[in-house]
Structures are given as structure tokens and as C-alpha cells.
Design a protein around this motif. Structure first.
Motif, PDB file in Angstrom:
ATOM      1  N   VAL A   1       0.873  -0.954   0.054  1.00 54.24           N
ATOM      2  CA  VAL A   1      -0.127  -0.052  -0.112  1.00 54.24           C
ATOM      3  C   VAL A   1       0.871   1.139  -0.169  1.00 54.24           C
ATOM      4  N   VAL A   2       0.657   2.141  -0.725  1.00 52.84           N
ATOM      5  CA  VAL A   2       1.351   3.325  -1.042  1.00 52.84           C
ATOM      6  C   VAL A   2       1.099   4.416   0.295  1.00 52.84           C
ATOM      7  N   ASP A   3       2.273   4.922   0.811  1.00 49.99           N
ATOM      8  CA  ASP A   3       1.923   6.108   1.753  1.00 49.99           C
ATOM      9  C   ASP A   3       1.523   7.364   0.921  1.00 49.99           C
ATOM     10  N   GLU A   4       0.473   7.619   0.845  1.00 49.76           N
ATOM     11  CA  GLU A   4      -0.095   8.816   0.049  1.00 49.76           C
ATOM     12  C   GLU A   4       0.768  10.179   0.568  1.00 49.76           C
ATOM     13  N   ARG A   5       1.114  10.178   1.838  1.00 49.79           N
ATOM     14  CA  ARG A   5       1.799  11.318   2.296  1.00 49.79           C
ATOM     15  C   ARG A   5       2.858  11.624   1.301  1.00 49.79           C
ATOM     16  N   ASN A   6       3.655  10.706   0.824  1.00 48.94           N
ATOM     17  CA  ASN A   6       4.844  10.737   0.258  1.00 48.94           C
ATOM     18  C   ASN A   6       4.544  11.228  -1.308  1.00 48.94           C
ATOM     19  N   VAL A   7       3.358  11.241  -1.938  1.00 44.05           N
ATOM     20  CA  VAL A   7       2.963  11.325  -3.291  1.00 44.05           C
ATOM     21  C   VAL A   7       3.153  12.759  -3.663  1.00 44.05           C
ATOM     22  N   GLU A   8       3.824  13.306  -4.542  1.00 46.88           N
ATOM     23  CA  GLU A   8       3.931  14.459  -4.945  1.00 46.88           C
ATOM     24  C   GLU A   8       3.101  14.876  -6.208  1.00 46.88           C
ATOM     25  N   LYS A   9       3.085  14.006  -7.139  1.00 45.08           N
ATOM     26  CA  LYS A   9       2.268  14.048  -8.334  1.00 45.08           C
ATOM     27  C   LYS A   9       1.448  13.029  -8.724  1.00 45.08           C
ATOM     28  N   THR A  10       0.443  12.821  -9.201  1.00 41.95           N
ATOM     29  CA  THR A  10      -0.504  11.952  -9.784  1.00 41.95           C
ATOM     30  C   THR A  10      -0.722  11.932 -11.063  1.00 41.95           C
ATOM     31  N   PHE A  11      -0.476  10.804 -11.898  1.00 49.15           N
ATOM     32  CA  PHE A  11      -0.825  11.036 -13.419  1.00 49.15           C
ATOM     33  C   PHE A  11      -1.877   9.910 -13.743  1.00 49.15           C
ATOM     34  N   GLN A  12      -2.858  10.047 -14.615  1.00 47.54           N
ATOM     35  CA  GLN A  12      -3.536   8.914 -14.967  1.00 47.54           C
ATOM     36  C   GLN A  12      -3.789   9.400 -16.412  1.00 47.54           C
ATOM     37  N   LEU A  13      -3.154   8.536 -17.276  1.00 45.86           N
ATOM     38  CA  LEU A  13      -3.067   8.665 -18.705  1.00 45.86           C
ATOM     39  C   LEU A  13      -4.139   7.668 -19.539  1.00 45.86           C
ATOM     40  N   ALA A  14      -5.263   8.188 -20.008  1.00 48.08           N
ATOM     41  CA  ALA A  14      -6.392   7.319 -20.483  1.00 48.08           C
ATOM     42  C   ALA A  14      -5.968   6.351 -21.628  1.00 48.08           C
ATOM     43  N   ASP A  15      -4.912   7.042 -22.418  1.00 48.92           N
ATOM     44  CA  ASP A  15      -4.518   6.229 -23.883  1.00 48.92           C
ATOM     45  C   ASP A  15      -3.540   5.072 -23.224  1.00 48.92           C
ATOM     46  N   SER A  16      -3.735   4.035 -23.401  1.00 53.23           N
ATOM     47  CA  SER A  16      -2.699   2.829 -22.892  1.00 53.23           C
ATOM     48  C   SER A  16      -1.530   3.031 -23.702  1.00 53.23           C
ATOM     49  N   SER A  17      -1.487   3.416 -24.949  1.00 52.22           N
ATOM     50  CA  SER A  17      -0.162   3.482 -25.771  1.00 52.22           C
ATOM     51  C   SER A  17       0.746   4.713 -24.950  1.00 52.22           C
ATOM     52  N   VAL A  18       0.034   5.704 -24.770  1.00 55.26           N
ATOM     53  CA  VAL A  18       0.675   6.966 -24.575  1.00 55.26           C
ATOM     54  C   VAL A  18       1.417   6.432 -22.997  1.00 55.26           C
ATOM     55  N   SER A  19       0.395   5.915 -22.107  1.00 58.54           N
ATOM     56  CA  SER A  19       1.068   5.362 -20.871  1.00 58.54           C
ATOM     57  C   SER A  19       1.862   4.653 -20.879  1.00 58.54           C
ATOM     58  N   ALA A  20       2.193   3.842 -21.792  1.00 56.58           N
ATOM     59  CA  ALA A  20       3.446   2.937 -21.992  1.00 56.58           C
ATOM     60  C   ALA A  20       4.472   3.665 -22.447  1.00 56.58           C
ATOM     61  N   ARG A  21       4.335   4.581 -23.379  1.00 52.13           N
ATOM     62  CA  ARG A  21       5.457   5.473 -23.602  1.00 52.13           C
ATOM     63  C   ARG A  21       5.894   6.371 -22.361  1.00 52.13           C
TER      64      ARG A  21
END
Length: 281
Positions: A38-58
Motif C-alpha cells: 500500500v502506497v503511503d500517500e503522504r509521500n506522493v507529489e504528483k499523480t498521473f492517469q493517462l487514458a490512452d494505454s499506448s501513451v501511458s506505456a511511452r
């Protein structure tokens, strides 16, 4: 959220309860971590959610090559662009801009300067995007201590325009060149200086942006307007001659045959731009 993949010490891929994937950045997020933790969200600085799977892979590949500071800087510039322009931007901007900034900063440290051959055109055709590019330079300077040259504002602008049109990499420069060539033909044909602040000019530029996009994509707009085009009023005679010159230029240089619909709409837009500045359109 649980770790799905550890990309490096500072970047992990996670899944939420619904199975959606997110990419998180933050100092030490992946250090001594294991898949399933489980991620300790207190240490998270940026969150990305890229809908396009090919863009996410790149993007994942890029994260192993580019410092996390550049990724975070890229996210801030993308957020600035979206807020300032109030328009959708393709997620591919995260990949193209982060990659560009990484090498631009590296070149600057090495004292290498690269000029953008379309710098003047970009400043005039994409004014709002260019303003974002200039603001991005200030943001980069505050984060890295490096003040990049003005040419980099133009390069950032082109990445933003590319993401707003969602066209292949590099195509925006060709489109920009064609847009400016058409604009210059109009200026030369009527021997006038166009008021670039007018609403009609902005509509004209918007029209030829979409026209240039179709030319590059090999598409032709045809709404069966041949008869209407043939009945254009005599007062448009000089404008029609200008449009014919543009049609021949585009055919010769871009292998694109303009349809009657394209000629009709271009005639109307050119007429609207110059009718206050020239007595004979």
C-alpha cells in the motif's frame, strides 16, 4: 492504492479499488517497496492517469530516462496550459514535452543553442499558446535556475498546439509553414497589411488552421458546394483570383486539390478580412 509496478525509486504504478491505473511520483516511493504494498500517500507529489494505454506505456519508458523533477515540471506546465487555454490537450503532451525539456535543459547546460526556424510565425499565429510558452520559461527558470532562450518558448508552443490538434509529432511545423504561406499570398495579392487584432482575422486563421490540418492528413472537405461557388457575386472577383492562386500553390507544393467547398469558404473568410482595408475585393 497498491503498487502494481515499481518504475524506479521515485515512481510507481498503482491500482485503486476499481482497477484503474495511476502513476505516482514522489521521493522514495519505490525505494524498498514491493509489488502489492500500500502506497503511503503522504509521500506522493504528483499523480498521473493517462487514458490512452499506448501513451501511458511511452510515459513509463520516459520515466526511467528523465529525472522526476522534469516530470513534475512538465505536469505543472500542462496544468498551466489547460487552465490558460481552456481547451482539451492530448495526454501525449506529457511525453513529448517532458522529453523536449529534458534535452533542452541538457543542451543549455552544454552551451548549445538551437534556433526554431518558424519562431516569428509561431509568435504571430499562436499568440495565446506562445504566452503559455513564455510563462513556462519563467517556471522552468524558477525550478531549475536555467533561463532558456526565447526559441524554447516557441518549441513549447508547438508541443501545446500539437496536443490541442492531436496530430502526429512534427506535423504542426509543416502546418504552421502552410498557414503562414497562405496568409502571405493574401497579403501580397492585395498589397495590404492585415489587421491581426481583428475578429475577422482570427476567424480566417482558425479556418486555415483546420484547412492545413486536412491537407496534412490528405483529407478533402466536400459539401457539394460547386454550384454555389460558381454563383459567387462579381464583387468577389479579385478574392476568387487570390483563392485560385492559393489553390494552385497548394496543389503544386502539397499535392492537394482544393474542392469547391474549400474554395468557397476560403473566399468568404478572405473577403471578410480585407473588405474594410481594400475597396475592391
Amino acid at each position: 492504492m497498491r503498487i502494481r509496478q515499481i518504475l524506479n525509486n521515485n515512481v510507481v504504478s498503482v491500482c485503486d479499488g476499481s482497477g484503474a491505473e495511476f502513476i505516482l511520483t514522489g521521493r522514495g516511493l519505490g525505494f524498498n517497496a514491493s509489488v502489492g504494498d500500500v502506497v503511503d500517500e503522504r509521500n506522493v507529489e504528483k499523480t498521473f492517469q493517462l487514458a490512452d494505454s499506448s501513451v501511458s506505456a511511452r510515459f513509463k519508458v520516459l520515466l526511467n530516462e528523465v529525472p522526476v523533477e522534469i516530470i513534475q515540471l512538465t505536469d505543472d506546465i500542462v496544468s498551466l496550459a489547460r487552465q490558460s487555454l481552456s481547451r482539451a490537450l492530448s495526454d501525449v503532451l506529457y511525453v513529448s514535452l517532458a522529453d523536449h525539456l529534458h534535452f533542452a535543459l541538457q543542451r543549455h547546460r552544454e552551451g548549445l543553442a538551437i534556433q526554431n526556424p518558424l519562431e516569428w510565425e509561431v509568435r504571430h499565429l499562436y499568440r495565446k499558446e506562445y504566452l503559455v510558452g513564455r510563462q513556462a520559461l519563467a517556471l522552468i527558470a524558477s525550478r531549475t535556475g536555467q533561463l532558456l532562450p526565447d526559441a524554447e518558448a516557441c518549441s513549447i508552443t508547438l508541443h501545446i498546439v500539437n496536443a490541442s490538434m492531436n496530430v502526429p509529432d512534427g506535423q504542426v511545423m509543416e502546418m504552421t509553414r502552410l498557414i503562414f504561406q497562405i496568409q502571405n499570398i493574401v497579403k501580397y495579392w492585395f498589397a495590404i497589411s492585415i489587421d491581426e487584432q481583428s475578429l475577422n482575422y482570427q476567424r480566417f486563421v482558425t479556418h486555415i488552421k483546420f484547412f492545413a490540418q486536412r491537407v496534412m492528413a490528405g483529407e478533402i472537405l466536400n459539401n457539394d458546394d460547386a454550384e454555389l461557388f460558381e454563383q459567387m457575386p462579381k464583387r468577389y472577383e479579385k478574392t476568387l483570383s487570390c483563392v485560385q492562386a492559393i489553390s494552385e500553390f497548394v496543389s503544386r507544393n502539397y499535392n492537394h486539390t482544393m474542392s469547391s467547398s474549400e474554395k468557397l469558404y476560403l473566399t468568404v473568410h478572405i473577403g471578410n478580412v480585407i473588405h474594410r482595408q481594400h475597396n475592391s475585393i
